[in-house]
Motif scaffolding. Structure first.
Motif, PDB file in Angstrom:
ATOM      1  N   ALA A  86       0.800  -0.979   0.016  1.00 47.12           N
ATOM      2  CA  ALA A  86      -0.067  -0.124  -0.085  1.00 47.12           C
ATOM      3  C   ALA A  86       0.972   1.165  -0.030  1.00 47.12           C
ATOM      4  N   HIS A  87       1.077   1.768  -1.221  1.00 43.23           N
ATOM      5  CA  HIS A  87       2.252   2.743  -1.448  1.00 43.23           C
ATOM      6  C   HIS A  87       2.035   3.971  -0.300  1.00 43.23           C
ATOM      7  N   PRO A  88       3.342   4.112   0.407  1.00 40.35           N
ATOM      8  CA  PRO A  88       4.631   3.712   0.027  1.00 40.35           C
ATOM      9  C   PRO A  88       4.995   2.721   0.994  1.00 40.35           C
ATOM     10  N   THR A 142       8.705  -3.053 -10.230  1.00 42.25           N
ATOM     11  CA  THR A 142       9.020  -1.799 -10.836  1.00 42.25           C
ATOM     12  C   THR A 142       9.902  -1.088  -9.452  1.00 42.25           C
ATOM     13  N   CYS A 143       8.938  -1.146  -8.164  1.00 42.61           N
ATOM     14  CA  CYS A 143       9.597  -0.844  -7.132  1.00 42.61           C
ATOM     15  C   CYS A 143      10.823  -1.359  -6.581  1.00 42.61           C
ATOM     16  N   THR A 144      11.066  -2.848  -6.682  1.00 43.16           N
ATOM     17  CA  THR A 144      12.380  -3.538  -6.542  1.00 43.16           C
ATOM     18  C   THR A 144      13.640  -3.006  -7.279  1.00 43.16           C
ATOM     19  N   GLY A 191      10.954  -0.254   3.225  1.00 46.87           N
ATOM     20  CA  GLY A 191      10.725   0.627   2.068  1.00 46.87           C
ATOM     21  C   GLY A 191      10.737  -0.237   0.713  1.00 46.87           C
ATOM     22  N   GLY A 192       9.658  -0.076  -0.087  1.00 43.30           N
ATOM     23  CA  GLY A 192       9.486  -0.670  -1.274  1.00 43.30           C
ATOM     24  C   GLY A 192      10.536  -0.282  -2.337  1.00 43.30           C
ATOM     25  N   CYS A 193      10.997   0.902  -2.288  1.00 42.26           N
ATOM     26  CA  CYS A 193      11.888   1.572  -3.079  1.00 42.26           C
ATOM     27  C   CYS A 193      12.497   2.910  -2.581  1.00 42.26           C
ATOM     28  N   ALA A 194      13.465   3.222  -3.327  1.00 43.34           N
ATOM     29  CA  ALA A 194      13.917   4.653  -2.851  1.00 43.34           C
ATOM     30  C   ALA A 194      12.918   5.665  -2.684  1.00 43.34           C
ATOM     31  N   TRP A 195      12.048   5.770  -3.566  1.00 44.74           N
ATOM     32  CA  TRP A 195      11.060   6.643  -3.709  1.00 44.74           C
ATOM     33  C   TRP A 195      10.002   6.352  -2.331  1.00 44.74           C
ATOM     34  N   ASP A 196       9.755   5.223  -2.133  1.00 40.45           N
ATOM     35  CA  ASP A 196       8.843   4.908  -1.194  1.00 40.45           C
ATOM     36  C   ASP A 196       9.356   5.007   0.281  1.00 40.45           C
ATOM     37  N   SER A 197      10.677   5.019   0.438  1.00 44.48           N
ATOM     38  CA  SER A 197      11.479   5.102   1.739  1.00 44.48           C
ATOM     39  C   SER A 197      11.229   6.432   2.143  1.00 44.48           C
TER      40      SER A 197
HETATM   41 ZN   LIG Z   1       7.942   2.049  -4.922  1.00 42.77          ZN
END
Ligand SMILES: [Zn+2]
Ligand SMILES: [Zn+2]
Length: 226
Positions: A65-67, A152-154, A90-96
């Motif tokens: 459930a982003h982020p 993508t997030c990975t 954190g799912g990705c850099a952006w989500d973190s």
């Molecule tokens: Zn992400």
């Protein structure tokens, strides 16, 4: 999110991630909303359809459930205040950065550079930018993100510096992706995720999100939302 019940289910998913760092189960959501597992399952299907969250492959659990994300990914997000023992993947850099923005919380972000394997650990928060030399590589254009959103997030990863991201791209995925300064992604995460936990949150329109990308200098065909 067009019924009060699905709105409630979505809010509970976000609340549980924010306070406990995990996704609620379907049975738990049914109990909390005083409804049936079948009806919660329908709500989750609708929410996934609307991209409000991402279900696990068997559709019986919330995956992201982003982020926020329910399963280990490449980033660990810890409150900078050592007395706060919450912790998130954190799912990705952006989500973190997004977790920090959504919670309005200064955090430590821990990850590793995909190119050299070095540990990367830094403090970031609503008023604290990440180190200027860090970069974030996006694997594919915005139009394709939701074709495989977990994948993508990975692959949205933080590198020590631009050289490492460029070398990684040459070695692993020549000619693809986009390398952004981590500070630009941090600035983007503020307005993109900052209102996510507000009680009156409304999903952003495509136009609104495109504007947010524009304002962070993320422009051109790569950043064109579908
Ligand atoms: Zn992400
Ligand atoms: Zn590196």
């Amino acid at each position: 999110m067009n019924t009060p019940q699905s709105r409630r289910v979505c809010d509970l998913v976000y609340e549980t991630f924010a306070t406990q760092g995990r996704a609620p189960s379907v049975a738990e959501l049914a109990r909390l909303t005083q409804s049936t597992i079948e009806s919660v399952q329908d709500n989750l299907d609708d929410l996934a359809e609307a991209h409000a969250l991402v279900l696990a492959p068997d559709r019986d659990a919330v995956r992201m459930a982003h982020p926020f994300t329910a399963a280990p990914m490449a980033f660990v997000v810890t409150p900078a205040d050592g007395h706060d023992d919450r912790r998130w993947w954190g799912g990705c850099a952006w989500d973190s950065f997004g977790i920090s923005a959504a919670l309005n919380l200064e955090v430590r972000i821990d990850t590793a550079c995909p190119q050299c394997g070095a540990a990367i650990s830094f403090v970031s928060g609503p008023a604290t930018a990440p180190p200027a030399e860090l970069v974030v590589r996006f694997p594919r254009p915005a139009a394709l993100w939701w074709d495989d959103v977990v994948g993508t997030c990975t692959m949205i990863r933080t590198f020590c510096n631009r050289d490492h991201a460029e070398q990684w791209t040459v070695d692993n995925a020549p000619g693809s992706g986009f390398i952004a300064d981590a500070t630009a992604v941090w600035r983007l995460a503020g307005p993109w995720y900052g209102d996510r936990l507000h009680p009156d949150f409304q999903p952003h329109s495509r136009e609104h999100n495109q504007q947010l990308l524009d304002e962070c200098g993320l422009t051109g065909p790569f950043w064109q939302l579908p």
